[in-house]
Write an enzyme that holds these catalytic residues in place. Structure first.
Site, PDB file in Angstrom:
ATOM      1  N   LYS A 193       0.868  -1.189   0.000  1.00 50.37           N
ATOM      2  CA  LYS A 193       0.000   0.000   0.000  1.00 50.37           C
ATOM      3  C   LYS A 193       0.900   1.233   0.000  1.00 50.37           C
ATOM      4  CE  LYS A 193      -2.094   2.808   2.311  1.00 50.37           C
ATOM      5  NZ  LYS A 193      -1.856   4.212   1.898  1.00 50.37           N
ATOM      6  N   GLY A 245       6.025   4.662   8.742  1.00 47.81           N
ATOM      7  CA  GLY A 245       5.265   5.907   8.718  1.00 47.81           C
ATOM      8  C   GLY A 245       5.373   6.623  10.049  1.00 47.81           C
ATOM      9  N   SER A 246       4.372   7.451  10.337  1.00 51.88           N
ATOM     10  CA  SER A 246       4.426   8.295  11.535  1.00 51.88           C
ATOM     11  C   SER A 246       4.065   7.497  12.791  1.00 51.88           C
ATOM     12  CB  SER A 246       3.441   9.449  11.370  1.00 51.88           C
ATOM     13  OG  SER A 246       2.131   8.920  11.274  1.00 51.88           O
ATOM     14  N   ALA A 248       1.872   8.425  14.993  1.00 52.32           N
ATOM     15  CA  ALA A 248       0.413   8.461  15.177  1.00 52.32           C
ATOM     16  C   ALA A 248      -0.251   7.303  14.425  1.00 52.32           C
ATOM     17  CB  ALA A 248      -0.138   9.798  14.688  1.00 52.32           C
ATOM     18  N   GLY A 250       1.353   4.610  13.299  1.00 52.02           N
ATOM     19  CA  GLY A 250       1.956   3.360  13.789  1.00 52.02           C
ATOM     20  C   GLY A 250       1.265   2.848  15.043  1.00 52.02           C
ATOM     21  N   GLU A 267       8.340   0.833  11.628  1.00 55.12           N
ATOM     22  CA  GLU A 267       9.489   1.743  11.451  1.00 55.12           C
ATOM     23  C   GLU A 267       8.917   3.155  11.463  1.00 55.12           C
ATOM     24  OE1 GLU A 267      12.438   0.618  11.528  1.00 55.12           O
ATOM     25  OE2 GLU A 267      12.095  -1.497  11.112  1.00 55.12           O
ATOM     26  N   CYS A 301      13.668   9.835   7.757  1.00 55.28           N
ATOM     27  CA  CYS A 301      13.331   9.444   9.136  1.00 55.28           C
ATOM     28  C   CYS A 301      14.523   9.524  10.078  1.00 55.28           C
ATOM     29  CB  CYS A 301      12.746   8.040   9.153  1.00 55.28           C
ATOM     30  SG  CYS A 301      13.858   6.819   8.440  1.00 55.28           S
ATOM     31  N   GLU A 397       9.081  15.747  16.094  1.00 57.06           N
ATOM     32  CA  GLU A 397       9.637  15.565  14.751  1.00 57.06           C
ATOM     33  C   GLU A 397       8.995  16.575  13.792  1.00 57.06           C
ATOM     34  OE1 GLU A 397       8.220  12.217  12.416  1.00 57.06           O
ATOM     35  OE2 GLU A 397      10.246  11.776  11.769  1.00 57.06           O
TER      36      GLU A 397
HETATM   37  P1  NAD Z   1       1.814   8.345   7.701  1.00 54.48           P
HETATM   38  O1  NAD Z   1       1.808   7.600   8.989  1.00 54.48           O
HETATM   39  O2  NAD Z   1       0.878   9.469   7.523  1.00 54.48           O
HETATM   40  O3  NAD Z   1       1.517   7.339   6.479  1.00 54.48           O
HETATM   41  C1  NAD Z   1       2.331   6.203   6.224  1.00 54.48           C
HETATM   42  C2  NAD Z   1       1.494   5.164   5.476  1.00 54.48           C
HETATM   43  O4  NAD Z   1       0.522   4.634   6.380  1.00 54.48           O
HETATM   44  C3  NAD Z   1       0.701   5.721   4.296  1.00 54.48           C
HETATM   45  O5  NAD Z   1       0.678   4.742   3.270  1.00 54.48           O
HETATM   46  C4  NAD Z   1      -0.695   5.922   4.890  1.00 54.48           C
HETATM   47  O6  NAD Z   1      -1.718   5.915   3.941  1.00 54.48           O
HETATM   48  C5  NAD Z   1      -0.780   4.723   5.823  1.00 54.48           C
HETATM   49  N1  NAD Z   1      -1.712   4.849   6.958  1.00 54.48           N
HETATM   50  C6  NAD Z   1      -2.093   5.977   7.607  1.00 54.48           C
HETATM   51  N2  NAD Z   1      -2.926   5.655   8.629  1.00 54.48           N
HETATM   52  C7  NAD Z   1      -3.035   4.305   8.632  1.00 54.48           C
HETATM   53  C8  NAD Z   1      -3.763   3.364   9.439  1.00 54.48           C
HETATM   54  N3  NAD Z   1      -4.532   3.749  10.477  1.00 54.48           N
HETATM   55  N4  NAD Z   1      -3.640   2.046   9.163  1.00 54.48           N
HETATM   56  C9  NAD Z   1      -2.870   1.620   8.141  1.00 54.48           C
HETATM   57  N5  NAD Z   1      -2.184   2.463   7.326  1.00 54.48           N
HETATM   58  C10 NAD Z   1      -2.264   3.790   7.579  1.00 54.48           C
HETATM   59  O7  NAD Z   1       3.324   8.794   7.464  1.00 54.48           O
HETATM   60  P2  NAD Z   1       3.898   9.692   6.280  1.00 54.48           P
HETATM   61  O8  NAD Z   1       3.516  11.114   6.530  1.00 54.48           O
HETATM   62  O9  NAD Z   1       3.562   9.067   4.974  1.00 54.48           O
HETATM   63  O10 NAD Z   1       5.474   9.504   6.484  1.00 54.48           O
HETATM   64  C11 NAD Z   1       6.244  10.305   7.302  1.00 54.48           C
HETATM   65  C12 NAD Z   1       6.577   9.572   8.584  1.00 54.48           C
HETATM   66  O11 NAD Z   1       7.223   8.325   8.279  1.00 54.48           O
HETATM   67  C13 NAD Z   1       7.563  10.338   9.440  1.00 54.48           C
HETATM   68  O12 NAD Z   1       7.148  10.306  10.769  1.00 54.48           O
HETATM   69  C14 NAD Z   1       8.869   9.555   9.263  1.00 54.48           C
HETATM   70  O13 NAD Z   1       9.762   9.677  10.348  1.00 54.48           O
HETATM   71  C15 NAD Z   1       8.364   8.162   9.104  1.00 54.48           C
HETATM   72  N6  NAD Z   1       9.361   7.308   8.438  1.00 54.48           N
HETATM   73  C16 NAD Z   1      10.010   6.368   9.169  1.00 54.48           C
HETATM   74  C17 NAD Z   1      10.989   5.578   8.563  1.00 54.48           C
HETATM   75  C18 NAD Z   1      11.739   4.519   9.335  1.00 54.48           C
HETATM   76  O14 NAD Z   1      12.355   3.663   8.709  1.00 54.48           O
HETATM   77  N7  NAD Z   1      11.724   4.546  10.657  1.00 54.48           N
HETATM   78  C19 NAD Z   1      11.287   5.763   7.207  1.00 54.48           C
HETATM   79  C20 NAD Z   1      10.591   6.743   6.502  1.00 54.48           C
HETATM   80  C21 NAD Z   1       9.629   7.510   7.125  1.00 54.48           C
END
Ligand code: NAD
Length: 493
Positions: A193, A245-246, A248, A250, A267, A301, A397
């Site tokens: 996704k 992702g974030s 929140a 996660g 992650e 990240c 962040e």
């Molecule tokens: P996000 O959490 O908004 O979205 C990430 C993904 O999750 C998207 O595909 C989104 O559609 C999906 N998503 C959102 N809510 C969901 C839910 N309830 N259930 C399942 N899927 C859901 O994050 P973003 O804004 O796309 O990315 C930025 C964040 O990602 C930053 O906080 C960054 O630090 C983090 N990040 C971490 C790493 C790592 O390896 N630790 C790498 C890259 C980015």
């Protein structure tokens, strides 16, 4: 300004109708669409239909069918050949993939060539090598024999099944490849996704995977926002979620996965510290911060977002870095010579602006932080001076081109400041004082510690966070463990 020319293949791809990729075939038609916006110009560049409930079901069913009837028992060597072939195709179509990633994310084209193409191919080849090396152990049995019988035992590493791989927008192709390379190498099948902001390059990757010989259903893709990811995790045939992702999102993913008792790798975000000890080589640190803190506008990240500097060296650092930042141009990500470009999407631009407003009240902005008077989500790279570790810009962040700087006086204070964070993804120590580095490394609450460098990741070195930065690891043998179940077998003879 001199922009590269877009390839005819890139322009043709943008014009096509887009949606999902299920059981080896592209399909559209849920009714709802995502307008993909180029963050450098704010122009709509493509339209992608989002997955309906039926399409989510079809994708998971295809992955399950392929897992049980084809991929889990596929010859491991042949699995590796396919992953290697996919790496070759990523390189052969590298410029097209890089252009798509740049157009949808605003990442400079040079970075897209490095991360979407070279790093993705490298990761696939690394895990292709693992396919023939995933094995268990033979173990001695200690239980005493009752009637002369003997026991033997061994373990098998078996693929966990269907993986929901959910990725963000900052490095869409590379992070997807981290997940799918390890999962497919282990014999798992995948439903990917993408972020709703960056679906395009990954749709092109699906076509390359099919061309590489990946069986239909081994790798599927569904598009949409968070609710599509949520539906995947809740699907009864999904056995594992690998999420980047974030924090929140996660936290919600973790709860949903726990309620189904399925495996979950997270992650998440970071507020990574670069700590400059008294002896730090300031010129080297300036180069390192420019390269890692502001690359892709800080939307990395593991990027350093807060820098703790020995009080005797802080002015030297901020003067030199400030001069380098103000001299660097900002502009189109299709211009190879442009170090700085736009943020990746409008909501994120608004979030970074919000943090800069807070910085101007709570802390002090030393340079940058201005929006450009032109279309696109541009914010000039900023340096913020903080006086206290509790200031918002030292704790939350921003994921933007904003680094906060604070002085400290001694090593004990420094360790306390580094660990004063809800996050624990990566920390760098800048010093040639070996004893100080070796004393501090075990005490730093962080998934990775770098010395005299920052943000380096490698497919053979585990990568992940502690505290709110996540659970589990990408890369290396740790990733193989994440995508396999350990089965114990006892034999009596
Ligand atoms: P996000 O959490 O908004 O979205 C990430 C993904 O999750 C998207 O595909 C989104 O559609 C999906 N998503 C959102 N809510 C969901 C839910 N309830 N259930 C399942 N899927 C859901 O994050 P973003 O804004 O796309 O990315 C930025 C964040 O990602 C930053 O906080 C960054 O630090 C983090 N990040 C971490 C790493 C790592 O390896 N630790 C790498 C890259 C980015």
């Amino acid at each position: 300004m001199s922009e590269i020319s877009l390839l005819p293949a890139t322009l043709e791809f943008l014009q096509r109708p887009h949606g999902q990729f299920i059981d080896g075939n592209p399909c559209t038609g849920s009714g709802n669409t995502i307008a993909v916006i180029n963050p450098a110009t704010e122009a709509v560049i493509a339209s992608v239909s989002t997955a309906s409930t039926d399409q989510i079901n079809a994708a998971v069913n295809a992955a399950h069918q392929c897992f049980t009837s084809v991929w889990a028992d596929f010859n491991p060597y042949a699995r590796g050949l396919i992953l290697n072939r996919l790496a070759d195709l990523i390189e052969a179509h590298g410029e097209e993939l890089a252009q798509l990633e740049t157009l949808e994310s605003g990442k400079n084209i040079v970075l897209s060539r490095i991360f979407a193409v070279q790093q993705s191919a490298l990761c696939l080849r690394y895990f292709a090598g693992w396919t023939t090396k995933i094995s268990g152990e033979t173990l001695p049995c200690n239980f005493p024999s009752m009637q002369g019988e003997q026991y033997s035992a061994y373990t098998r590493r078996e693929p966990v099944g269907v993986v929901a791989a959910i990725v963000p927008w900052n490095f869409s192709v590379m992070i997807a490849c981290w997940k799918l390379a390890a999962a497919l190498a282990c014999g798992c099948t995948v439903v990917l996704k993408p972020s709703e902001f960056t679906p395009l390059a990954l749709l092109r990757l699906m076509e390359l995977a099919r061309e590489a010989g990946l069986p239909a259903g081994a790798l599927n893709l569904v598009n949409g926002a968070g609710e599509v990811g949520k539906a995947l995790i809740e699907h009864p045939l999904v056995n594992k979620v690998s999420f980047t992702g974030s924090v929140a999102s996660g936290e919600k993913v973790n709860v949903a996965a726990a309620s189904r008792m399925i495996r979950c790798t997270l992650e998440l975000g970071g507020k990574n510290t670069a700590a400059l000890l008294k002896d730090a080589d300031i010129n080297r640190a300036v180069g390192g911060l420019l390269q890692t803190g502001y690359i892709h506008q800080g939307q990395v990240c593991a990027a350093p977002e807060r820098v703790l500097v020995h009080r005797s060296r802080i002015d030297e650092l901020t003067d030199k870095l400030g001069a380098a930042l103000t001299a660097a141009p900002m502009g189109s990500p299709l211009d190879e010579r442009m170090p700085f470009g736009p943020l990746s999407n409008r909501p994120h631009f608004d979030k970074v602006r919000h943090y800069l407003d807070i910085a101007s009240r709570e802390s002090r902005i030393l340079c940058g932080g201005q929006s450009l008077d032109r279309p696109g989500y541009y914010i000039t790279p900023a340096m913020v001076q903080a006086r206290h570790i509790e200031e918002t810009l030292m704790q939350e962040e921003t994921f933007g081109p904003v680094i906060s700087f604070m002085a400290y006086d001694d090593e004990e204070e420094l360790l306390g400041l580094i660990n004063h964070s809800p996050y624990g993804l990566g920390t760098s120590l800048w010093t040639n004082n070996l004893a100080a580095a070796m004393r501090m490394i075990p005490k730093v609450e962080s998934g990775t510690v770098w010395v005299n460098m920052h943000t380096m990741v490698d497919p053979s070195v585990p990568f992940g966070g502690v505290k709110k930065s996540g659970l589990g690891r990408e890369f290396g043998s740790a990733a193989i463990e994440e995508y396999t179940e350990l089965k114990s077998v006892f034999l009596c003879y």
